[in-house]
Design a protein around this motif. Structure first.
Motif, PDB file in Angstrom:
ATOM      1  N   ASN A 326       0.835  -1.201   0.000  1.00 31.72           N
ATOM      2  CA  ASN A 326       0.000   0.000   0.000  1.00 31.72           C
ATOM      3  C   ASN A 326       0.864   1.243   0.000  1.00 31.72           C
ATOM      4  OD1 ASN A 326      -2.480  -1.444   0.153  1.00 31.72           O
ATOM      5  ND2 ASN A 326      -2.140  -1.753   2.337  1.00 31.72           N
ATOM      6  N   ILE A 327       0.187   2.392  -0.206  1.00 31.13           N
ATOM      7  CA  ILE A 327       0.799   3.706  -0.061  1.00 31.13           C
ATOM      8  C   ILE A 327       0.194   4.341   1.179  1.00 31.13           C
ATOM      9  CG2 ILE A 327       1.195   5.967  -1.123  1.00 31.13           C
ATOM     10  CD1 ILE A 327       2.560   3.745  -2.589  1.00 31.13           C
ATOM     11  N   SER A 328       1.024   4.966   2.014  1.00 31.68           N
ATOM     12  CA  SER A 328       0.524   5.535   3.264  1.00 31.68           C
ATOM     13  C   SER A 328      -0.497   6.621   2.985  1.00 31.68           C
ATOM     14  CB  SER A 328       1.677   6.118   4.096  1.00 31.68           C
ATOM     15  OG  SER A 328       2.248   7.210   3.432  1.00 31.68           O
ATOM     16  N   LEU A 329      -1.433   6.795   3.909  1.00 31.64           N
ATOM     17  CA  LEU A 329      -2.480   7.802   3.758  1.00 31.64           C
ATOM     18  C   LEU A 329      -1.900   9.200   3.715  1.00 31.64           C
ATOM     19  CD1 LEU A 329      -5.224   6.416   6.175  1.00 31.64           C
ATOM     20  CD2 LEU A 329      -5.222   6.377   3.690  1.00 31.64           C
ATOM     21  N   GLU A 330      -0.833   9.433   4.476  1.00 28.85           N
ATOM     22  CA  GLU A 330      -0.214  10.754   4.503  1.00 28.85           C
ATOM     23  C   GLU A 330       0.354  11.106   3.133  1.00 28.85           C
ATOM     24  OE1 GLU A 330       3.174  13.230   7.019  1.00 28.85           O
ATOM     25  OE2 GLU A 330       2.652  11.173   7.577  1.00 28.85           O
ATOM     26  N   ASN A 331       1.002  10.137   2.468  1.00 29.98           N
ATOM     27  CA  ASN A 331       1.550  10.384   1.139  1.00 29.98           C
ATOM     28  C   ASN A 331       0.436  10.553   0.106  1.00 29.98           C
ATOM     29  OD1 ASN A 331       4.204  10.254   2.026  1.00 29.98           O
ATOM     30  ND2 ASN A 331       4.352   8.051   1.688  1.00 29.98           N
ATOM     31  N   LYS A 332      -0.654   9.813   0.302  1.00 24.25           N
ATOM     32  CA  LYS A 332      -1.777   9.963  -0.620  1.00 24.25           C
ATOM     33  C   LYS A 332      -2.362  11.368  -0.541  1.00 24.25           C
ATOM     34  CE  LYS A 332      -3.466   5.209  -1.009  1.00 24.25           C
ATOM     35  NZ  LYS A 332      -4.578   4.293  -0.701  1.00 24.25           N
ATOM     36  N   ASN A 333      -2.511  11.884   0.694  1.00 29.52           N
ATOM     37  CA  ASN A 333      -3.068  13.218   0.858  1.00 29.52           C
ATOM     38  C   ASN A 333      -2.165  14.285   0.261  1.00 29.52           C
ATOM     39  OD1 ASN A 333      -5.244  12.120   2.210  1.00 29.52           O
ATOM     40  ND2 ASN A 333      -4.301  12.341   4.224  1.00 29.52           N
ATOM     41  N   GLN A 334      -0.873  14.052   0.277  1.00 29.00           N
ATOM     42  CA  GLN A 334       0.059  15.017  -0.265  1.00 29.00           C
ATOM     43  C   GLN A 334       0.220  14.887  -1.772  1.00 29.00           C
ATOM     44  OE1 GLN A 334       3.638  14.336   1.967  1.00 29.00           O
ATOM     45  NE2 GLN A 334       2.841  15.281   3.826  1.00 29.00           N
ATOM     46  N   ASP A 335      -0.395  13.834  -2.369  1.00 33.97           N
ATOM     47  CA  ASP A 335      -0.334  13.611  -3.818  1.00 33.97           C
ATOM     48  C   ASP A 335       1.101  13.574  -4.325  1.00 33.97           C
ATOM     49  OD1 ASP A 335      -3.082  13.520  -3.966  1.00 33.97           O
ATOM     50  OD2 ASP A 335      -3.256  15.688  -4.205  1.00 33.97           O
ATOM     51  N   GLU A 336       1.941  12.836  -3.641  1.00 33.65           N
ATOM     52  CA  GLU A 336       3.335  12.725  -4.053  1.00 33.65           C
ATOM     53  C   GLU A 336       3.461  11.602  -5.074  1.00 33.65           C
ATOM     54  OE1 GLU A 336       5.833  12.191  -0.717  1.00 33.65           O
ATOM     55  OE2 GLU A 336       5.220  14.044   0.273  1.00 33.65           O
ATOM     56  N   PRO A 337       3.963  11.892  -6.271  1.00 36.48           N
ATOM     57  CA  PRO A 337       4.061  10.840  -7.293  1.00 36.48           C
ATOM     58  C   PRO A 337       5.099   9.784  -6.932  1.00 36.48           C
ATOM     59  CG  PRO A 337       5.114  12.866  -8.037  1.00 36.48           C
ATOM     60  CD  PRO A 337       4.417  13.191  -6.746  1.00 36.48           C
ATOM     61  N   ASN A 338       6.121  10.149  -6.160  1.00 33.07           N
ATOM     62  CA  ASN A 338       7.198   9.220  -5.826  1.00 33.07           C
ATOM     63  C   ASN A 338       7.070   8.688  -4.397  1.00 33.07           C
ATOM     64  OD1 ASN A 338       8.392   9.652  -8.380  1.00 33.07           O
ATOM     65  ND2 ASN A 338       9.391  11.518  -7.616  1.00 33.07           N
ATOM     66  N   ALA A 339       5.849   8.600  -3.890  1.00 34.22           N
ATOM     67  CA  ALA A 339       5.651   8.130  -2.514  1.00 34.22           C
ATOM     68  C   ALA A 339       6.084   6.676  -2.407  1.00 34.22           C
ATOM     69  CB  ALA A 339       4.182   8.269  -2.127  1.00 34.22           C
ATOM     70  N   SER A 340       6.824   6.369  -1.377  1.00 29.89           N
ATOM     71  CA  SER A 340       7.345   5.020  -1.196  1.00 29.89           C
ATOM     72  C   SER A 340       6.263   4.100  -0.645  1.00 29.89           C
ATOM     73  CB  SER A 340       8.540   5.046  -0.238  1.00 29.89           C
ATOM     74  OG  SER A 340       8.150   5.586   1.005  1.00 29.89           O
ATOM     75  N   PRO A 341       6.095   2.904  -1.200  1.00 28.37           N
ATOM     76  CA  PRO A 341       5.084   1.972  -0.705  1.00 28.37           C
ATOM     77  C   PRO A 341       5.559   1.278   0.571  1.00 28.37           C
ATOM     78  CG  PRO A 341       6.285   0.976  -2.497  1.00 28.37           C
ATOM     79  CD  PRO A 341       6.824   2.378  -2.365  1.00 28.37           C
ATOM     80  N   PHE A 342       4.628   0.682   1.277  1.00 29.83           N
ATOM     81  CA  PHE A 342       4.961  -0.118   2.446  1.00 29.83           C
ATOM     82  C   PHE A 342       4.209  -1.443   2.388  1.00 29.83           C
ATOM     83  CE2 PHE A 342       1.208   2.239   3.746  1.00 29.83           C
ATOM     84  CZ  PHE A 342       0.457   1.289   4.409  1.00 29.83           C
ATOM     85  N   LEU A 343       4.797  -2.426   3.036  1.00 25.29           N
ATOM     86  CA  LEU A 343       4.224  -3.773   3.071  1.00 25.29           C
ATOM     87  C   LEU A 343       3.265  -3.883   4.246  1.00 25.29           C
ATOM     88  CD1 LEU A 343       4.297  -6.719   1.993  1.00 25.29           C
ATOM     89  CD2 LEU A 343       6.134  -7.132   3.626  1.00 25.29           C
ATOM     90  N   GLU A 344       2.056  -4.368   3.989  1.00 21.32           N
ATOM     91  CA  GLU A 344       1.057  -4.571   5.036  1.00 21.32           C
ATOM     92  C   GLU A 344       0.771  -6.061   5.170  1.00 21.32           C
ATOM     93  OE1 GLU A 344      -2.424  -1.931   5.533  1.00 21.32           O
ATOM     94  OE2 GLU A 344      -3.616  -3.771   5.294  1.00 21.32           O
ATOM     95  N   ILE A 345       0.901  -6.575   6.386  1.00 26.34           N
ATOM     96  CA  ILE A 345       0.647  -7.992   6.672  1.00 26.34           C
ATOM     97  C   ILE A 345      -0.361  -8.064   7.809  1.00 26.34           C
ATOM     98  CG2 ILE A 345       1.662 -10.201   7.335  1.00 26.34           C
ATOM     99  CD1 ILE A 345       4.357  -9.053   6.345  1.00 26.34           C
ATOM    100  N   ASN A 346      -1.478  -8.735   7.576  1.00 23.41           N
ATOM    101  CA  ASN A 346      -2.519  -8.915   8.574  1.00 23.41           C
ATOM    102  C   ASN A 346      -2.552 -10.373   9.012  1.00 23.41           C
ATOM    103  OD1 ASN A 346      -3.950  -6.196   8.570  1.00 23.41           O
ATOM    104  ND2 ASN A 346      -3.990  -6.713   6.402  1.00 23.41           N
ATOM    105  N   ILE A 347      -2.446 -10.591  10.330  1.00 24.48           N
ATOM    106  CA  ILE A 347      -2.503 -11.936  10.909  1.00 24.48           C
ATOM    107  C   ILE A 347      -3.749 -12.003  11.783  1.00 24.48           C
ATOM    108  CG2 ILE A 347      -1.321 -13.639  12.348  1.00 24.48           C
ATOM    109  CD1 ILE A 347       1.311 -12.308  11.573  1.00 24.48           C
ATOM    110  N   ILE A 348      -4.683 -12.885  11.428  1.00 21.19           N
ATOM    111  CA  ILE A 348      -5.986 -12.958  12.087  1.00 21.19           C
ATOM    112  C   ILE A 348      -6.218 -14.397  12.525  1.00 21.19           C
ATOM    113  CG2 ILE A 348      -8.460 -12.508  11.848  1.00 21.19           C
ATOM    114  CD1 ILE A 348      -7.594 -10.764   9.336  1.00 21.19           C
ATOM    115  N   ASP A 349      -6.524 -14.589  13.816  1.00 23.47           N
ATOM    116  CA  ASP A 349      -6.791 -15.945  14.293  1.00 23.47           C
ATOM    117  C   ASP A 349      -8.285 -16.150  14.508  1.00 23.47           C
ATOM    118  OD1 ASP A 349      -7.594 -15.098  16.893  1.00 23.47           O
ATOM    119  OD2 ASP A 349      -5.515 -15.056  17.572  1.00 23.47           O
ATOM    120  N   SER A 350      -8.645 -17.369  14.965  1.00 21.70           N
ATOM    121  CA  SER A 350     -10.049 -17.742  15.144  1.00 21.70           C
ATOM    122  C   SER A 350     -10.449 -17.757  16.610  1.00 21.70           C
ATOM    123  CB  SER A 350     -10.297 -19.136  14.530  1.00 21.70           C
ATOM    124  OG  SER A 350      -9.882 -19.183  13.187  1.00 21.70           O
ATOM    125  N   GLY A 351      -9.653 -17.131  17.461  1.00 19.92           N
ATOM    126  CA  GLY A 351      -9.939 -17.165  18.893  1.00 19.92           C
ATOM    127  C   GLY A 351     -10.966 -16.139  19.315  1.00 19.92           C
TER     128      GLY A 351
END
Length: 436
Positions: A326-351
Motif C-alpha cells: 500500500n501507499i501511506s495515507l499521509e503520502n496519498k493526501n500530499q499527492d506525491e508521485p514518488n511516494a514510497s510503498p509499504f508492506l502490510e501484513i494482517n494476521i488474524i486468528d479464530s480465537g
C-alpha cells in the motif's frame, strides 16, 4: 425671503417634534403604571447585575490564570500568527525563556528555536483537534560555554485548538522518567547477565540427574529441567530486547527478503503444533514481494505471532495471513508521485480476541492479559498458554528497528485477534536482481 425660509423651516421642525412626542406618549401610555415603573427602575438593576457578572468572570479568569501559572506542567498560548501571548513558569523553565517577559507579544520562533513545536502548533490549527508530539529539545544558547552546560531534555507536547486561530500547548518534561526507565533497564540487564551463568550450571546438574535417579522421580526431574529452560529463555529474551533498544541498527543484518517464502518457512516449523490442534493456515496476497530486512529477526517476529495465533485458535480453526503493498495515507493526501510503498501484513486468528482493556498495553514488557482469553480455549488448569510476557515486546522492538509498526485489534468479522504489520523498504524486482 431668507427670513421667510428660516421661519418656515423652524415651523416644520416644531411640528415634527410635537408629532413625535404625541406618538411616543401614546405608545408609552399603553403600559400601566407598574410596568412603566419597572421599565424605568429596572435598568439600573440590570446594569448592576451585568457589572457583578463581569467582576465574577474577571475573578474566574484571574483564578484560572493563577492556576496555570503555578501548575506542575508547562503551558503556552499563541495567536493566529504564532505570536507568543502567554506562558507559565514551568514552560519558561522547560524552554529556557530568559529573555521573554510576561506581557510581551513576540513571534514564537524568535524565543523558542524548535521546529517540532512550531510544526505541532500548525498541525493543531489546520486539523482543529488535539495533536501530540514527543521530541528531544535542544535549548538555544548565545555562546559555546553555555551550550556545554545546557542539557537537552525530552519533551512531550499536546496542542489544543482555541477560538480565533489561537492554540494552547501543554508541555511535559519526560527527561526524568526516561532516565529512571533507562536506569531500571540497565539494572535488569545486569541482573540477567549475572543469572545466565548459574542457570546454565543448574541445567547441567539437572541433565546429569536425569540418568541417575529412580524412575519414580524422573518425572519431577524432567519438570525441573523444563522450568530451568523457561528461565533461560526468559533471560535470553530480556537480553535480546535490551540490545535491540540500545543499538537497533547494529543488531540488524539486512538483505533482500521474499516475504511469502519467509512466512511459509515459519509455518513449516510450526505445522506439527498446528496439526495437533487441527489449525490450518490461509496465506493470501501478492506473490514475489521483497523487502530489505533481517531474515532471522523477521523469522522471530512471524514465529512469535503465528505461534500465538495457533495457541489461541480453537480446534479446526484457521489462521489467516494476508499480504499486500500500500501507499501511506499521509503520502496519498500530499499527492506525491514518488511516494514510497509499504508492506502490510494482517494476521488474524479464530480465537476470542483481545480484551478491550488489554489493547493499549499488549506490547509492553511483562504485560499479562486477561486469563479469560486462555481459559476460553484450554481451560482453567492448563498453563501451556502462559508465556514470559516479553514476546510481543520483542516483536514490537524488532519492527521498530526496521522502521515498521504493529497494531493490535479485534477483527470485526471473525472476532479473533488481529495484528497488523507495516514494513517499509519494499524493493522492486530490478533492485533485487542488481543486489544479487
Amino acid at each position: 425671503m431668507l427670513l421667510l425660509g428660516i421661519f418656515i423651516g423652524l415651523g416644520v421642525s416644531i411640528c415634527l417634534w410635537v408629532w413625535y412626542n404625541i406618538q411616543f406618549n401614546r405608545y408609552f401610555g399603553r403600559f400601566d403604571y407598574s410596568r412603566r415603573k419597572s421599565f424605568v427602575v429596572g435598568w439600573p438593576y440590570k446594569f448592576s447585575r451585568l457589572k457583578e457578572r463581569q467582576q465574577c468572570l474577571e475573578q474566574q479568569l484571574f483564578s484560572l490564570q493563577n492556576l496555570l501559572e503555578n501548575a506542575p506542567i508547562g503551558y503556552l498560548q499563541v495567536d493566529e500568527e504564532n505570536q507568543l501571548l502567554w506562558c507559565n513558569q514551568q514552560a519558561r523553565q522547560m524552554l529556557s525563556l530568559e529573555k521573554w517577559q510576561p506581557g510581551q507579544v513576540r513571534l514564537l520562533l524568535e524565543v523558542v528555536r524548535s521546529y517540532e513545536l512550531d510544526r505541532l502548533i500548525e498541525k493543531t490549527r489546520d486539523r482543529y483537534y488535539s495533536q501530540e508530539k514527543e521530541w528531544v529539545f535542544h535549548p538555544s544558547c548565545e555562546n559555546a560555554e553555555a551550550m556545554l552546560e545546557q542539557k537537552s531534555v525530552v519533551l512531550r507536547a499536546t496542542g489544543l485548538p482555541l477560538p480565533q486561530g489561537q492554540v494552547g500547548v501543554f508541555l511535559e518534561n519526560r527527561q526524568q522518567i526516561l532516565e529512571i526507565s533507562q536506569s531500571r533497564d540497565r539494572a535488569f540487564s545486569d541482573l540477567a547477565h549475572e543469572l545466565r551463568t548459574p542457570l546454565t550450571s543448574m541445567r547441567l546438574v539437572v541433565e546429569t540427574l536425569q540418568d541417575r535417579v529412580e524412575p519414580s522421580i524422573v518425572r519431577w526431574v524432567n519438570l525441573l529441567l523444563k522450568e530451568v529452560d523457561r528461565l533461560i529463555d526468559l533471560v535470553q529474551s530480556w537480553l535480546d530486547l535490551t540490545r535491540l533498544e540500545t543499538n537497533p541498527s547494529t543488531q540488524l543484518n539486512c538483505h533482500p527478503l521474499e516475504i511469502k517464502a519467509l512466512i511459509n518457512s515459519v509455518w513449516d516449523t510450526l505445522e506439527p503444533i498446528a496439526q495437533r490442534q487441527t489449525v490450518q493456515l490461509s496465506l493470501t496476497g501478492i506473490e514475489n514481494i521483497w523487502v530489505n530486512a533481517d531474515k532471522s529477526r523477521l523469522h522471530q517476529v512471524f514465529f512469535n505471532l503465528i505461534h500465538n495465533s495457533i495457541k489461541y485458535s480453537p480446534p479446526n480453526g484457521v489462521v489467516r495471513v494476508e499480504v499486500s503493498v500500500n501507499i501511506s495515507l499521509e503520502n496519498k493526501n500530499q499527492d506525491e508521485p514518488n511516494a514510497s510503498p509499504f508492506l502490510e501484513i494482517n494476521i488474524i486468528d479464530s480465537g476470542v480476541g483481545f480484551a478491550q482493556e488489554d489493547l493499549p498495553y499488549i506490547f509492553q514488557r511483562f504485560y499479562r492479559g486477561d486469563k479469560a482469553r486462555s481459559r476460553s480455549i484450554k481451560g482453567d488448569g492448563d498453563s501451556t498458554l502462559d508465556g514470559s510476557g516479553l514476546g510481543l515486546a520483542i516483536v514490537h522492538q524488532i519492527l521498530s528497528a526496521h522502521g515498521g509498526t504493529i497494531k493490535a485489534m479485534n477483527h470485526p468479522q471473525t472476532g479473533g485477534a488481529w495484528l497488523q504489520i507495516h514494513l517499509p523498504q519494499v524493493m522492486a524486482e530490478s533492485a533485487v536482481q542488481n543486489y544479487i
